[in-house]
Every structure is written in C-alpha cells, then in structure tokens.
Enzyme design. Structure first.
Site, PDB file in Angstrom:
ATOM      1  CG  HIS A 117     -23.393 -25.009 -46.927  1.00 30.49           C
ATOM      2  ND1 HIS A 117     -22.857 -25.578 -48.050  1.00 30.49           N
ATOM      3  CD2 HIS A 117     -22.608 -23.951 -46.624  1.00 30.49           C
ATOM      4  CE1 HIS A 117     -21.781 -24.885 -48.412  1.00 30.49           C
ATOM      5  NE2 HIS A 117     -21.606 -23.894 -47.561  1.00 30.49           N
ATOM      6  CG  ASP A 194     -23.555 -29.816 -42.999  1.00 32.33           C
ATOM      7  OD1 ASP A 194     -22.463 -29.764 -42.410  1.00 32.33           O
ATOM      8  OD2 ASP A 194     -23.918 -28.987 -43.858  1.00 32.33           O
ATOM      9  CD  GLN A 197     -20.629 -23.079 -39.748  1.00 32.42           C
ATOM     10  OE1 GLN A 197     -19.980 -22.730 -38.759  1.00 32.42           O
ATOM     11  NE2 GLN A 197     -20.329 -22.683 -40.963  1.00 32.42           N
ATOM     12  CE  LYS A 220     -17.398 -24.659 -42.903  1.00 34.36           C
ATOM     13  NZ  LYS A 220     -17.325 -23.333 -43.533  1.00 34.36           N
ATOM     14  CB  CYS A 360     -23.125 -21.867 -49.661  1.00 35.08           C
ATOM     15  SG  CYS A 360     -21.625 -21.343 -50.441  1.00 35.08           S
TER      16      CYS A 360
END
Ligand code: PLP
Length: 405
Positions: A117, A194, A197, A220, A360
């Site tokens: 991302h 990161d 997700q 999220k 993104c």
C-alpha cells in the site's frame, strides 16, 4: 440460504440494507462498538491523563484498559509497547520519521515489496531520499509468492530495514514475515510490518513473528475511525526520539529544552482519542468472541464460492493466486472490456458495494499490467446471500455495457 448469525449485530444492515463487500477499505461496526464509544462520552468524558477528578480518572483507566486489550490481541510483551495513533499510515510514518531518519544511514538498504500500500512505500522513499539509502523492491510471482531466490537476490548484508505488508490489500496473499524477520535480524536490522489487512482477519503474534514494529488501523477491525496502533519493541522505542512534540509527551519542559515522558506517552503528543480506544477495546473483544477460526472459515468458504461463480464467466480475470484459500477474503478482478469503475457503478445499482481503482497500490497495478481493478473483500458478517447477489450482478455487467447479447 441461511443468513449469517453475526449480521444482526451490525445496525447498518437494518438501516441501509446492502451487500457490503468493501471491508478491506473499512469494516462495518457492531452495535457493541458503537455503544462503547457512546458509553465513553456519556459516562467518562474528560481529558484523560490530566485531571485528578473522578471523570478524568475514569477516562484514564478506560484508555489504559484499551491499551492492555490491544497488547493481549497481538501478544506484545508490555503495554508500553502499544502506541495509539490515528491509523496505519500514521503508525508507519512514525517509524519512518523517528526510527528511519535516525538509524538508517547513507549506503544502507531498505527492502520492501512492489505490492505495498502507498502508506508503506512513501515513508521509505522519504527516508531513502533524505538519508542516501537505497530502496529495493521485492517482486512477487503472479500468485503473490515471494520466492527464496528473490530474497537471496535482493536482501544483501547492507539491508538494515525491511518494510512489508503482512497481507496484500489487492492480492490477499500472506507474506513470509517470519522468514523476512530472520533475514534482517541476521544483519542487525529491523522489520516493520504493515498489518492493516491481517490483524482484523487472523491471529497475529508479534513475538512469534519476530516483528520489531507492526502497524494497524482500528477502522478495518470494526473499531471507530481515528484510532490506530503501532506496536514497537520496547528497546527500539526507548532509543527513538519523539515523532511529534507538544502536550502529554514530556517529562519536563524548560525554556532551553525538554525531557520526554516514559513509553508509551513519549509517542502520543497532544490530546489522545480515549473514546476511539475504548471502542477499539470493544472491537477487540467482539473479534475474539467471534473467533479467528470462524472468521477464516467464513471468508474461505465465501471466497471459494465467488471463485467458483466467476470461473463460469471467462471474461473475468482474478488477480493473484488461483487458490481461493490464499486470498484472505480479498478478490481483485477485471472484466474484459469494462472499466472497473463501471463495474462498481453497475453493482451499486443492485446495492452491491465493491471497490474499484488502484487501491493505493499503483506500483502493484503497474507490475500486474492493469491500470485498475475491481475488488470484493469479505468479512465475518458476509454470507451466501451476499455471494449470490454479487455473482448475479457481475453476470449482468457486460450485457449492460452492450458487450454481450
Ligand atoms: C495494506 C494496507 N496498509 C495500509 C493501509 C492504510 O490504512 P489507513 O488508511 O487506515 O491508514 C491500508 C488501507 O487500505 C491497507 O490496506
């Protein structure tokens, strides 16, 4: 077809009935999270960490409890390793500005992947440019796999930092964080993960993975907007300078300088977001109550059903692995002859909410040779009815565009 039993926990589906397939962008919120935030404002609303009166102390306690619950969720070894931020983007920037600019030097190498991302690319471009480091991109195979040969080719003894997404927001693949952590640790470097997700969908154990830093967003994982998390190993956070300066992050301020507060407060400048944190605690509890096994099963079953349905439409191309179980509920696809924005608009007329665009992740779009894709992303509240509505709507797209009879 039976309705998902968790669906009733989400008031939005009663008020605005829809087939929500955009959870990778932001999740829907269960009533318990909405109630928790409301409860905070109705019963504990004061500026935490400051007041010596009951209301403020209640706010301080609520904020601290939220930190502990996040620590438990990701198995950090101490509450002081949990920094509250606004979102993953801010967490990653905190690491880049505070760690990257101070501990990455000229000639060092930073390794990331082309599937990141933008929030996990731009901060490292900034560090590389300012400090004269080299930014190197790992390139996956078309199914998202990053091969060992690619790691051997690209990770040299000069690599001091690896920044990697745990789960790609386009391909849904799970990246080999543990292996990457070992490689960079052998060089005395650090890994920044990161987890925007992954944390909402699977158990994440920062100690088991060997993470030095890990970022994720509350929104999220069904928590309120505006609350995010940065996990950092205590010994690293201790040697890093503050990212932002101002109220609440100081020990003592003189006219000629200042000393900083203890962790985690050193990294939480200004008035914090205790209501958001309290909502995040409720979301964490809800998530654990539903259970990651159940989430995985739901997402895998529904992804498999979507793959099966789409396989009957030869004009649909799914990005990434052909194995639905390697998608973490994220299905990015294109339809021959139709722009993804048109796909999303046509689905919207059937109240099927999907995402279209570059997500993104423009370098990944270039790498895959697609300008944009459509993306359906699943979560614990989706069910077979959603899949049927999605497939039905997709089946009409080319006809509506005048491409098929
Ligand atoms: C993999 C990944 N990283 C980072 C982000 C940025 O999250 P936020 O906008 O909450 O900072 C996203 C958001 O879509 C994402 O999917």
């Amino acid at each position: 077809m039976t309705e998902n039993r968790f669906r009733q926990d989400f008031p939005v589906f009663d008020r605005k009935p829809c087939v929500y397939l955009d959870s990778a962008a932001t999740a829907q919120r269960p009533a318990c999270v909405i109630e928790a935030e409301k409860y905070f404002y109705e019963n504990m609303n004061a500026n935490p960490l400051r007041g010596l009166y009951e209301l403020s102390m209640a706010a301080t306690d609520a904020y601290a409890e939220a930190r502990s619950s996040v620590r438990g969720l990701i198995n950090a070894s101490g509450d002081e390793e949990i920094i509250f931020t606004r979102n993953s983007t801010e967490s990653l920037n905190l690491v880049a500005y505070s760690y990257g600019l101070n501990f990455i030097h000229e000639g060092d190498e930073i390794v990331t992947t082309v599937m990141e991302h933008h929030s996990n690319i731009l901060p490292w471009q900034m560090v590389a440019e300012k400090n004269g480091a080299r930014l190197i991109y790992l390139e996956p195979e078309m199914d998202g796999t990053i091969s060992d040969e690619e790691l051997d080719r690209k990770i040299s003894a000069k690599c001091r930092l690896i920044a990697v997404g745990h789960v790609s927001n386009v391909l849904g693949c799970v990246n080999p964080v543990k292996k990457l952590a070992q490689r960079v640790h052998d060089n005395g470097g650090v890994i920044v993960v990161d987890a925007a997700q992954s944390v909402p969908h699977m158990p994440v154990d920062v100690q088991d993975l060997g993470c030095d830093f890990l970022a994720f967003s509350g929104h999220k994982m069904m928590a309120p907007f505006g609350i995010g998390v940065l996990y950092g190993k205590r010994e690293l956070l201790e040697k890093m300078p503050p990212f932002l300066t101002g109220g609440e992050m100081i020990e003592y301020v003189r006219l000629d300088g200042a000393t900083w507060a203890e962790l985690p407060h050193k990294f939480e400048a200004g008035t914090v977001n205790p209501a958001g944190a309290y909502g995040l605690k409720a979301a964490t509890e809800y998530l654990l109550n539903v259970g990651f096994d159940h989430i995985r099963k739901t997402e895998d079953e529904l992804t498999s059903a979507i793959f099966e349905g789409l396989s009957k439409m030869p004009y649909v191309h799914i990005c990434g692995s052909s194995d639905p179980l390697r998608h973490t509920g994220i299905i990015s696809f294109t339809i021959a002859g139709v722009h993804p924005h048109d796909i999303a608009s046509i689905l919207d007329t059937d109240k099927v909410d999907i995402r279209a665009g570059h997500h993104c992740a423009q370098p990944l779009m270039d790498y895959l040779g697609v300008g944009n894709t459509a993306r359906a992303s699943l979560y614990l509240y989706n069910d077979e009815n959603d899949v049927a509505a999605f497939l039905d709507s997709i089946g009409k797209v080319r006809r509506i565009m005048g491409l098929d009879a």
